[in-house]
Structure formats: structure tokens, C-alpha cells
Design a protein around this motif. Structure first.
Motif, PDB file in Angstrom:
ATOM      1  N   ASP A  20       0.812  -1.213   0.000  1.00  0.00           N
ATOM      2  CA  ASP A  20       0.000   0.000   0.000  1.00  0.00           C
ATOM      3  C   ASP A  20       0.849   1.269   0.000  1.00  0.00           C
ATOM      4  O   ASP A  20       0.314   2.389  -0.028  1.00  0.00           O
ATOM      5  CB  ASP A  20      -0.967   0.015   1.191  1.00  0.00           C
ATOM      6  CG  ASP A  20      -0.248   0.026   2.546  1.00  0.00           C
ATOM      7  OD1 ASP A  20       1.003   0.093   2.571  1.00  0.00           O
ATOM      8  OD2 ASP A  20      -0.943  -0.044   3.579  1.00  0.00           O
ATOM      9  N   GLY A  21       2.182   1.110   0.015  1.00  0.00           N
ATOM     10  CA  GLY A  21       3.071   2.267  -0.067  1.00  0.00           C
ATOM     11  C   GLY A  21       3.111   3.107   1.188  1.00  0.00           C
ATOM     12  O   GLY A  21       3.624   4.236   1.165  1.00  0.00           O
ATOM     13  N   ARG A  22       2.620   2.569   2.299  1.00  0.00           N
ATOM     14  CA  ARG A  22       2.602   3.359   3.537  1.00  0.00           C
ATOM     15  C   ARG A  22       3.719   2.954   4.497  1.00  0.00           C
ATOM     16  O   ARG A  22       4.317   3.797   5.150  1.00  0.00           O
ATOM     17  CB  ARG A  22       1.251   3.207   4.232  1.00  0.00           C
ATOM     18  CG  ARG A  22       1.190   3.931   5.569  1.00  0.00           C
ATOM     19  CD  ARG A  22      -0.203   4.204   6.033  1.00  0.00           C
ATOM     20  NE  ARG A  22      -0.185   5.047   7.231  1.00  0.00           N
ATOM     21  CZ  ARG A  22      -1.175   5.835   7.600  1.00  0.00           C
ATOM     22  NH1 ARG A  22      -2.278   5.893   6.867  1.00  0.00           N
ATOM     23  NH2 ARG A  22      -1.098   6.563   8.694  1.00  0.00           N
ATOM     24  N   GLN A  23       4.001   1.678   4.595  1.00  0.00           N
ATOM     25  CA  GLN A  23       4.961   1.194   5.575  1.00  0.00           C
ATOM     26  C   GLN A  23       6.278   0.775   4.921  1.00  0.00           C
ATOM     27  O   GLN A  23       6.299   0.382   3.752  1.00  0.00           O
ATOM     28  CB  GLN A  23       4.374   0.008   6.342  1.00  0.00           C
ATOM     29  CG  GLN A  23       3.118   0.351   7.115  1.00  0.00           C
ATOM     30  CD  GLN A  23       2.560  -0.841   7.869  1.00  0.00           C
ATOM     31  OE1 GLN A  23       3.067  -1.955   7.754  1.00  0.00           O
ATOM     32  NE2 GLN A  23       1.516  -0.622   8.639  1.00  0.00           N
ATOM     33  N   LEU A  24       7.340   0.862   5.707  1.00  0.00           N
ATOM     34  CA  LEU A  24       8.655   0.393   5.285  1.00  0.00           C
ATOM     35  C   LEU A  24       9.136  -0.647   6.284  1.00  0.00           C
ATOM     36  O   LEU A  24       9.196  -0.385   7.492  1.00  0.00           O
ATOM     37  CB  LEU A  24       9.659   1.547   5.232  1.00  0.00           C
ATOM     38  CG  LEU A  24       9.680   2.415   3.980  1.00  0.00           C
ATOM     39  CD1 LEU A  24      10.587   3.621   4.207  1.00  0.00           C
ATOM     40  CD2 LEU A  24      10.144   1.635   2.762  1.00  0.00           C
TER      41      LEU A  24
ATOM     42  N   ASP B 164       5.632   3.453   9.858  1.00  0.00           N
ATOM     43  CA  ASP B 164       4.510   4.130   9.218  1.00  0.00           C
ATOM     44  C   ASP B 164       5.013   5.466   8.683  1.00  0.00           C
ATOM     45  O   ASP B 164       5.207   6.422   9.437  1.00  0.00           O
ATOM     46  CB  ASP B 164       3.380   4.344  10.223  1.00  0.00           C
ATOM     47  CG  ASP B 164       2.106   4.892   9.580  1.00  0.00           C
ATOM     48  OD1 ASP B 164       2.195   5.429   8.452  1.00  0.00           O
ATOM     49  OD2 ASP B 164       1.034   4.778  10.192  1.00  0.00           O
ATOM     50  N   THR B 165       5.229   5.543   7.375  1.00  0.00           N
ATOM     51  CA  THR B 165       5.846   6.734   6.783  1.00  0.00           C
ATOM     52  C   THR B 165       4.908   7.927   6.740  1.00  0.00           C
ATOM     53  O   THR B 165       5.347   9.036   6.476  1.00  0.00           O
ATOM     54  CB  THR B 165       6.331   6.429   5.347  1.00  0.00           C
ATOM     55  OG1 THR B 165       5.206   6.105   4.514  1.00  0.00           O
ATOM     56  CG2 THR B 165       7.324   5.273   5.355  1.00  0.00           C
ATOM     57  N   ARG B 166       3.625   7.711   6.978  1.00  0.00           N
ATOM     58  CA  ARG B 166       2.664   8.815   6.899  1.00  0.00           C
ATOM     59  C   ARG B 166       2.188   9.301   8.268  1.00  0.00           C
ATOM     60  O   ARG B 166       1.378  10.212   8.350  1.00  0.00           O
ATOM     61  CB  ARG B 166       1.467   8.407   6.049  1.00  0.00           C
ATOM     62  CG  ARG B 166       1.869   8.053   4.614  1.00  0.00           C
ATOM     63  CD  ARG B 166       0.660   7.910   3.716  1.00  0.00           C
ATOM     64  NE  ARG B 166       1.030   7.431   2.401  1.00  0.00           N
ATOM     65  CZ  ARG B 166       1.531   8.182   1.434  1.00  0.00           C
ATOM     66  NH1 ARG B 166       1.728   9.468   1.641  1.00  0.00           N
ATOM     67  NH2 ARG B 166       1.838   7.658   0.260  1.00  0.00           N
TER      68      ARG B 166
END
Length: 395
Positions: free
Chosen positions: A207-211, A229-231
Motif C-alpha cells: 500500500d506504499g505506507r509502511q517500510l 509508518d511513513t505517513r
């Protein structure tokens, strides 16, 4: 008398004028457009009927479409951001599209299409920065942000939506700080320090949110795995309860499986770090792998660099080359339509298809291969990408 004469003249003039019925003209135009739509619909239906009957139609466009602008990414606060039109990075000099090789086709089926390919330097030249690039067959390559060369080569990862990039290291000191930015270099943010830059490179969740990353212990040594959580405003991390001795994590597109290597073995984990199963066929002293390139959307297939007994295992640094695609349930090799050429890289797309890079006499070509192993199309890479490696393929 004069009034009567005037009325007679006006009546005669009206008889000479041809009336125009705008309603009739509108209806005629509507009917003409309706006929055109019906013809187009009928043609599409005939193509489908012919395909069902086993009749092949070869379609060759008279001219390739002009290059389209690349999307410049932006960061939003939504967990599932919707891309918005933004200024386009300029194409670099010498970045020109390649023509399809002889015998190949650049026409894709409506349901299986090439995604956008992202590239970085294939060779680590100490002290030099390296540019990321993006390219889609039929378009011109686009030069993106510049990174410290070791980061661009060894740990930079592009998000699944193609809008952001994560990397570890900055400047000449080659630090272990984790950064994210838009792929054009804007909105750069430092996320954490003491992050492993080589064994567990930052891996984006679907989902492009977590690394997914692994911290380095003070004074050396590896620590725990975490999902950043990058956001979130506080850059929150959800830590795994397990600490596998594993490297080079890649996610499946459904978010349920993460593949990593463990001392030459290939193991599948859940998103919470629990071990699911090992891929059959790998054993110390036999077939091994220390480098994984891509995992299929459901985790059933994996592209990796397979090492035979007696071959040099390589070092801990990331290697994105692939020489095999395996079924993760049986360990059996999946046959690819390479046409006798050497396999170089493989990336799975979310629909199950694969982007397959092969070595040619003049450089490289990329093949679009469907889930059943059939080649859909083939396109030669631009010469400017000859010394690059594919970092990601975005649908």
C-alpha cells in the motif's frame, strides 16, 4: 394600393427562401455519430469473435505514439493516495526509446501491459552520485533524483505507486540514516537513524505506507525488524516479535507474504514476521540463494539469483539480478520464453504477469510475459539504460 403591392412582394420573396430546420440537422448529426459508434462497436465485437474462433489478427500501428510526460510524485496524508497531475521531470540528453527487436512486438493486449520501470546504477562507483530513471516502453526515459551512489546501487527502493523512494545513507560519510523523498528529489525527509543499509534494505509494503527495515545495534550488530509508518506524524514503528537472521526482504502484492534469504535458504514470512514455510530445494552445500529480486502477487512464485553447488555465494550486499523463477510451493523452475538469451532480471506485476529483462547482442530487451508463461510483447531498452539495473516495476 402600395400596401397591397408590398404584401405581394414579401410573399414572393418568402417563397424563394429555403427553410432550415435545425432540429432535422441535429438529428442527422446524432444519427451519423451513432453510426460511427456502432461501426466501432461492431469492429470490436468482430475482433473478439475472431479471437474465440482461433483467428489471429496482426495489428501494426503506422506510427509510435509520442512520448508522454512522466508523473512527478507528491506525498499526501491519505493511506492510499490518488496520483494528481504535477510538473514533469525533464528527459535527459541521450535518453531515447529503443525500437522493438526484429521478431518482437510492441503491441500489448488490453489486459496485460507493461508498467513503468525504474532504474538505478548497476555498478557502485565510490564517490560518485547516481541518478534514478524511469521508463515505459514507447516513451523516453526520464531522469529523476540523484542519490549517493552506494544508496542508488545497493539499497534505494521505489514505492509501489512509483511516487516515492526510500534509501539509507547520505553524503560522503555513508551514514545509516533512513530517508524518503519524492522520486524527483522533492519533499525529502529523514525518518530514522541506525538503520541497516545492506542486509535488510528498506522494503515498501504494497500500500506504499509502511517500510520494513532492521535497526543496527549501537556498536555494531543487527537488531530488531520494524514496520515504519511513513505517513504518521510521529513516524511510529510496529516492531516484530521475531528477529530472523535473514536478508533482502521483498513483499508480495497482496501484502500477505515477505520472502527473505537465511544463510542460503529462501524462507517465506507473514507480514508480522512469523515464519510460514521454506521454499523447497535449497540446502547448505547444494542449491542456495542469497539474493531475491521479486515475489509474485500471491507469493506462489519468486525471482532470484540461484547458486549451484561450488559457485561463489557473494557478499551481503543486495543483488537484483535473477537467473531463475521458481514455484515457491514445489521449488520447481518456471520456464520462460527467453528465445535462447540470457536471463538478467525479472519483476512480477500485480496481475501476475512478469517483466523479464534479457541480454541481447547490443544491450538489453524487456519482455512482457503473462501468468501462463506466454510472451505478450518485447521491446529493446534504450541505449542510455545499458549500464543501469531495474529497481522496480510499477503497474
Amino acid at each position: 394600393m402600395n400596401d397591397q403591392r408590398l404584401r405581394l412582394d414579401l410573399t414572393a420573396l418568402a417563397d424563394e427562401v429555403t427553410s432550415v430546420d435545425l432540429r432535422d440537422r441535429t438529428l442527422r448529426t446524432s444519427r451519423r455519430l451513432g453510426i460511427q459508434r456502432a461501426v466501432a462497436t461492431s469492429a470490436a465485437a468482430l475482433v473478439l469473435i475472431a479471437a474465440a474462433a482461433g483467428t489471429a489478427f496482426a495489428i501494426r500501428p503506422d506510427q509510435s505514439p509520442p512520448p508522454l510526460p512522466a508523473d512527478t510524485p507528491s506525498v499526501t496524508a491519505s493511506p492510499s493516495p490518488t496520483p494528481t497531475p504535477t510538473p514533469t521531470p525533464s528527459g535527459s540528453a541521450g535518453d531515447t526509446p529503443g525500437a522493438p527487436p526484429s521478431g518482437g512486438s510492441s503491441t500489448n493486449t488490453p489486459t496485460v501491459q507493461f508498467g513503468k520501470l525504474f532504474y538505478g546504477p548497476a555498478i557502485n562507483l565510490i564517490g560518485e552520485n547516481g541518478n534514478l530513471r524511469s521508463w515505459r516502453p514507447g516513451e523516453n526515459p526520464v531522469r529523476l533524483m540523484s542519490l549517493p551512489h552506494s544508496a542508488a546501487t545497493l539499497n534505494a527502493n521505489v514505492s509501489p505507486d512509483g511516487r516515492r523512494v526510500a534509501w539509507v545513507g547520505e553524503g560522503a560519510d555513508d551514514s545509516d540514516d533512513l530517508y524518503i523523498a519524492n522520486v524527483d528529489g522533492s519533499n525529502k525527509q529523514k525518518m530514522r537513524s541506525e538503520v541497516d543499509p545492506y542486509c535488510v534494505t528498506p522494503a515498501w509494503s504494497p500500500d506504499g505506507r509502511q517500510l520494513l527495515f532492521r535497526e543496527n545495534l549501537p556498536g555494531g550488530g543487527s537488531g530488531r525488524f520494524g514496520l515504519l509508518d511513513t505517513r504518521s506524524e510521529k513516524k511510529t514503528v510496529r516492531w516484530w516479535r521475531t528477529e530472523p537472521s535473514a536478508c533482502h526482504a521483498v513483499w508480495s502484492a497482496d501484502g500477505k507474504t515477505i520472502a527473505m534469504t537465511e544463510d542460503g535458504l529462501v524462507t517465506l514470512f507473514g507480514a508480522d514476521g512469523t515464519k510460514k514455510r521454506a521454499v523447497p530445494g535449497f540446502a547448505v552445500g547444494k542449491m542456495t540463494s542469497n539474493d531475491i529480486a521479486s515475489l509474485s502477487s500471491d507469493g506462489s512464485r519468486i525471482a532470484l539469483l540461484q547458486k549451484k553447488p561450488g559457485e561463489e555465494a557473494g557478499d551481503i550486499a543486495r543483488e537484483l539480478s535473477a537467473n531463475a523463477v521458481l514455484d515457491t510451493r514445489t521449488g520447481k523452475q518456471v520456464t520462460l520464453p527467453l528465445g535462447g538469451r540470457t536471463l538478467n532480471q525479472v519483476y512480477f506485476q500485480s496481475d501476475g504477469s512478469m517483466v523479464v529483462r534479457v541480454k541481447t547482442s547490443s544491450g538489453y530487451a524487456v519482455l512482457l510475459v503473462d501468468e501462463d508463461g506466454e510472451k505478450i510483447s518485447e521491446t529493446a531498452e534504450p541505449a542510455s539504460l545499458k549500464n543501469e539495473q531495474i529497481l522496480a516495476v510499477v503497474d
